[in-house]
Enzyme design. Structure first.
Site, PDB file in Angstrom:
ATOM      1  CD  GLU A 439      -2.435   1.546   2.944  1.00 32.89           C
ATOM      2  OE1 GLU A 439      -2.692   0.041   3.422  1.00 32.89           O
ATOM      3  OE2 GLU A 439      -3.478   1.814   3.114  1.00 32.89           O
ATOM      4  CG  ASP A 512      -0.372   2.055   6.289  1.00 32.35           C
ATOM      5  OD1 ASP A 512       0.484   1.314   6.238  1.00 32.35           O
ATOM      6  OD2 ASP A 512      -0.662   2.839   5.428  1.00 32.35           O
ATOM      7  CG  ASP A 514      -4.944   2.993   7.700  1.00 29.93           C
ATOM      8  OD1 ASP A 514      -4.992   2.061   7.356  1.00 29.93           O
ATOM      9  OD2 ASP A 514      -4.313   4.070   8.718  1.00 29.93           O
ATOM     10  CG  ASP A 516      -8.217   4.697   4.217  1.00 27.78           C
ATOM     11  OD1 ASP A 516      -9.308   4.650   4.096  1.00 27.78           O
ATOM     12  OD2 ASP A 516      -7.181   6.007   3.947  1.00 27.78           O
TER      13      ASP A 516
END
Ligand code: 1YM
Length: 656
Positions: A439, A512, A514, A516
């Site tokens: 990412e 990541d 998180d 997203d």
């Protein structure tokens, strides 16, 4: 029968159970969680068989506080009369003799359901204790245990505590009750999974129409759990359940049941406006995610009947593209369930039906049944809707072919752009090579610098990839990001997929920790699930796990991958420690990224597996499809982005 024969018989029997202890893997596959559940399924299978033969209509499974589990059915009860050859009760034979053969072969009277067909004796052999009650006017009891014998210096397995006894207590109940405690000396873990059990019991309830299956988990006082599954619609209810929240092209699934050459065939079909095909097949209640002869026969019958119908009703015009099997299966949800004897499993994971006779039986049964249904005027609209959908699919297929040709032609010109983004590795040995799909360009840059250039390739992604769940093949092929992934992996997609062309044996998603990152991961997994399922099935897809924290002082650094490890890391570093919480991969420099996430010697990888294909299917529809409400409530219920990703939890990730 002389005493002598009796004794030697018993000795042989006990040796049998000992063999199970010595090599449990031979009988239950593994001593991990799968094996643990396997010994429960052996008992449940016996209850299901009793129901499938029409003698029971209720099964209850209870997880108890002491770590034991019980299964009860309201069937005839395991026979309690004396087994002539063994000289003991038939009940004792069932629990102490492997492959209880001949007259008491518990598998020969019906379509066997146990994958290994080894039965209740294996469960007994691998339990600390096992108790049986049979209800036949009065209550009969028998108990077995496994204990350490000081003299023989070994564990005696599944031995009767005493002979079967008639308690003479009157009962109105009828049936069998088995309760056992898995032996902690055998299994890596002895904790049953509520989730695994409830899913399988629900599946069994769908597959056995009208059967009531109740599941209760009494282990945690604060979290009492009890569910009852009963589906009077059987496979029809199953398909409706899978299609919940989707736009259906007709309200009620097409359903039929027939028997051909001793093989029982049952199916239910429904179409939605989606683009994917979801066929779930079973043999003797066992899922066959790799398909096999029954699925081949089913598909071929569907293609033939629908093609004939389209032609004879002038629903295809000359200008239309010729309809193919895959066109009829676009947007199709179907369950195919067969019951037969002498099942043979093939395939990578032994979940593919191999019996050639199943193809012809399922094919002709399906042809006959569909032919009968298609001739019924009441069903006219349903079958016309199927043809209309197939015509659309054929058109799109044609368009996708064009797009592919263009893509192929362009790929020469595109390759510079592709190579620019993909940092390839130098080795040509696919088995040793890995590709990280990373990412963000910044993390991608660090990964490129930190990697092992020989075996690790890096493919950075910019932003969120296209959510393929709502897209047609054509759109996926027109998307740069996915074209790049497809080109890099090398196998092709969908019908063109060929595992032999795989360029990297590990495809590692690195995003990541998180929201997203979780979303990107979900999109990529959906793509692999929809277009390269075999890649997941054969264990090539992994999730990279970057650490969440760095705990450090002067010259010590410890990385922690979850909150549990954080506590340990703090203790390890000691007074004066500092904590850095990583919010994204981009915060790590190349060396840190290598050390924590990429170095095969130190990193944590989760392998993505599809344990429960129906569940994965439903989940992907919920999370990635257009049912906003369903998605919201699922996320509200399950998501905790700071901890384990619940999506992954469901698709079943396990450590490398
Ligand atoms: C909670 C588990 O085992 N139920 C069960 C098992 C059997 C029967 C009925 C049964 C089978 C037959 C005749 C037959 C079994 N019997 C045998 C064996 N529930 C559970 N319910 N009568 C009763 O197969 O003809 C093995 S399993 F071998 F003894 F017949």
């Amino acid at each position: 029968m002389s005493n002598n024969t009796y004794n030697s018989d018993v000795i042989r029997i006990l040796e049998g159970l000992e063999a199970v202890r010595v090599r449990p893997g031979m009988y239950i596959g593994s001593t991990g969680p799968r094996g643990l559940h396997h010994i429960l399924w052996e008992i449940v299978d016996n209850a299901i068989d009793e129901a499938a033969n029409g003698y029971a209509d209720k099964i209850e499974v209870v997880l108890h506080k002491d770590g034991s589990v019980s299964v009860e059915d309201n069937g005839r009860g395991i026979p309690i009369d004396t087994h002539k050859e063994a000289g003991v009760s038939a009940l004792q034979v069932v629990f102490t003799q492997l492959h209880a053969g001949g007259k008491f072969d518990n598998k020969n009277y019906s379509f066997s359901s146990g994958l290994h067909g080894v039965g209740a004796a294996v469960t007994n052999a691998l339990s600390e204790w096992l108790k049986v009650e049979v209800y036949k006017g009065t209550i009969y009891q028998m108990e077995f245990h496994s204990y350490y014998n000081e003299e023989k210096k070994k564990i005696m397995s599944g031995e009767p505590v005493g002979p079967m006894k008639n308690t003479r207590k009157k009962t109105d109940k009828q049936g069998t009750y088995v309760r056992f405690k898995p032996d902690a000396r055998v299994f890596e873990t002895v904790t049953f999974s509520q989730d695994t059990i409830s899913k399988r019991l629900r599946e069994l309830a769908f597959l056995n129409r009208g059967l009531t299956i109740k599941f209760t988990d009494l282990r945690d006082d604060e979290k009492f759990y009890s569910k009852t599954y009963k589906y009077d619609g059987g496979l029809v209810d199953y398909v409706l359940y899978l299609d919940e929240g989707k736009n259906k092209l007709y309200d009620l699934p097409v359903y039929a049941k027939a028997e051909k050459d001793g093989i029982a065939v049952e199916f239910a079909i429904q179409h939605t406006d989606g683009y994917t095909e979801s066929i779930f097949s079973f043999v003797n209640n066992i899922p066959t995610p790799e398909g096999g002869t029954h699925e081949v026969g089913f598909k071929s019958a569907v293609t033939r009947i629908l093609n004939d119908f389209a032609k004879s009703n002038n629903l295809v015009k000359d200008k239309d593209v010729a309809l193919q099997g895959e066109d009829f299966r676009e947007g199709m949800t179907a369950i195919v369930s067969v019951k037969m004897k002498n099942v043979e499993f093939d395939g990578q994971t032994k979940t593919k039906l191999g019996n050639p006779e199943a193809k012809s039986a399922v094919e002709s049964a399906t042809i006959e049944e569909l032919d009968r249904l298609i001739k019924n005027k009441k069903n006219k609209q349903i079958f016309e809707a199927m043809i209309k959908k197939a015509l659309g699919a054929a058109k799109a297929r044609n368009a996708a072919r064009h797009a592919k040709e263009i893509a192929r032609a362009k790929s020469g010109a595109d390759s510079a752009k592709l190579i620019g983004k993909l940092a390839a590795c130098s080795s040509r040995k696919a088995e040793l090579n890995e590709v990280f799909i990373v990412e963000g360009d910044s993390a991608g840059g660090s990964a490129k610098q930190g990697r092992d250039r020989q075996h690790q390739a890096i493919l950075p992604l910019r932003g969120k990839p296209l959510n393929v769940e709502k897209k047609k093949l054509e759109d996926v092929l027109n998307n740069d990001e996915f074209r790049m992934i497809i080109t890099a992996i090398g196998t092709g997609i969908g019908n063109d997929f060929n595992i032999n062309n795989l360029n990297y044996h590990k495809v590692i998603i690195l995003s990541d920790a998180d929201q997203d990152g979780a979303h990107i991961r979900a999109i990529l997994l959906t793509f692999f699930f929809r277009y390269m399922k075999q890649l997941i099935q054969e264990g090539h897809v992994y999730i990279g796990m970057p650490p969440l924290y760095k705990v450090y002082k002067k010259d010590v650094t410890v990385y922690a991958y979850d909150d549990n490890e954080l506590q340990k890391a703090i203790e390890q570093v000691g007074r004066g420690y500092q904590i850095q919480r990583y919010k994204g991969l981009g915060e790590m420099n190349p060396e840190q990224l290598w050390d924590t996430t990429m170095d095969p010697k130190k990193r944590m990888l989760m392998q993505v597996t599809i344990e429960d294909a129906t569940e994965a299917e439903k989940l992907i529809t919920t999370l990635m499809g257009d049912d906003l409400e369903g998605r919201k409530s699922y996320i509200a219920e399950h998501a905790d982005f700071n901890k384990e990703d619940s999506f992954m939890d469901r698709v079943k990730a396990k450590e490398e």
